[in-house]
Design an enzyme around this catalytic site. Sequence first.
Site, PDB file in Angstrom:
ATOM      1  N   SER A  97      36.132  55.650 -18.124  1.00  0.00           N
ATOM      2  CA  SER A  97      37.571  55.935 -18.132  1.00  0.00           C
ATOM      3  C   SER A  97      38.216  55.224 -19.315  1.00  0.00           C
ATOM      4  O   SER A  97      37.972  54.034 -19.536  1.00  0.00           O
ATOM      5  CB  SER A  97      38.224  55.449 -16.832  1.00  0.00           C
ATOM      6  N   LYS A 173      42.150  61.932 -14.902  1.00  0.00           N
ATOM      7  CA  LYS A 173      41.710  60.707 -14.232  1.00  0.00           C
ATOM      8  C   LYS A 173      42.871  59.713 -14.111  1.00  0.00           C
ATOM      9  O   LYS A 173      43.005  59.023 -13.087  1.00  0.00           O
ATOM     10  CB  LYS A 173      40.546  60.070 -15.002  1.00  0.00           C
ATOM     11  N   LYS A 242      42.527  47.918 -15.185  1.00  0.00           N
ATOM     12  CA  LYS A 242      42.315  48.472 -16.519  1.00  0.00           C
ATOM     13  C   LYS A 242      42.856  49.893 -16.615  1.00  0.00           C
ATOM     14  O   LYS A 242      43.532  50.263 -17.577  1.00  0.00           O
ATOM     15  CB  LYS A 242      40.819  48.422 -16.852  1.00  0.00           C
TER      16      LYS A 242
END
Length: 291
Positions: A97, A173, A242
């Site tokens: 990601s 995502k 994150k």
Amino acid sequence: MNKPRLGYLGTGLMGGPMVRNLLKAGYEVTVWNRTASKCDEAVVAGARRATSPAELARHSDAVMACLTNASAVEAVLFGPDGVSGVTGPALFVDFSSMDPEQTRLFGERLRAANGMGWVDAPVSGGTPAATAGALTIMAGGTEADFAMAEPLMAPLAQRVTHMGPSGTGQMTKLVNQVISGCTMAVVAEAVQFAKAKGVDATRLTDALAGGFADSKPFQLLAPRMAAENFENPLGTVAMMLKDLDTVAEVGEGSAALPMTETARALMRTACDQGHAQDDISTIVLTLKGLA
């Protein structure tokens, strides 16, 4: 027809079980991890160990990766002994990601270096879905690259959706992480509220099953939070933080994200308290402390 040879970079919490599912599906898989010992289980299951990303690429028709962040992806692709220095593999499938624009630039850079196609294919479902081969994958890339990648991802996922050109998988995502991250924070708040007021929180998942409050994160996380049992992590606090940091960067100036900011602050506090590499469920301890 022989199956393509696969290389897999990153055999951690998610990558390890994904490799095992590829092996079960009959693929020849070569693995590499920065910490070599993390490849041991995959090797025992039948994978071949490479000493560098470049060596892995030389033994692969397609390369996959599930790495911590964009810097890690850049290192294995473009660093010393990186994949970009090898001619041969046709495709790179990235389950990591990162920022959607960073993904697009990496894809262009890799194609220019050695002609490899690129599919950004971040995943959702955590370690239980990775182990079961039931991940949800949202993919970005050209039609041709996705057509090549789709059958390779079949042993890993219950659903694979092509969202559009390079970067759209990563953007989807981020949408997923807004929903997931905020839900995780709310579940922790609800569990801690129940415990503080004398409700048996271990019974919540049964009591609320099928109602409007029910969800997969609730069913997975509430029992762990209620029992304060954080073994076998589903995913770490640092990884979710994150991703929410990336959401904030991408959305700056264009999207209001008040719920995300609240969840992000909670997870940052949990990291500051020493839970960065612990299971995401440990955010309930941070709320307990704040109370």
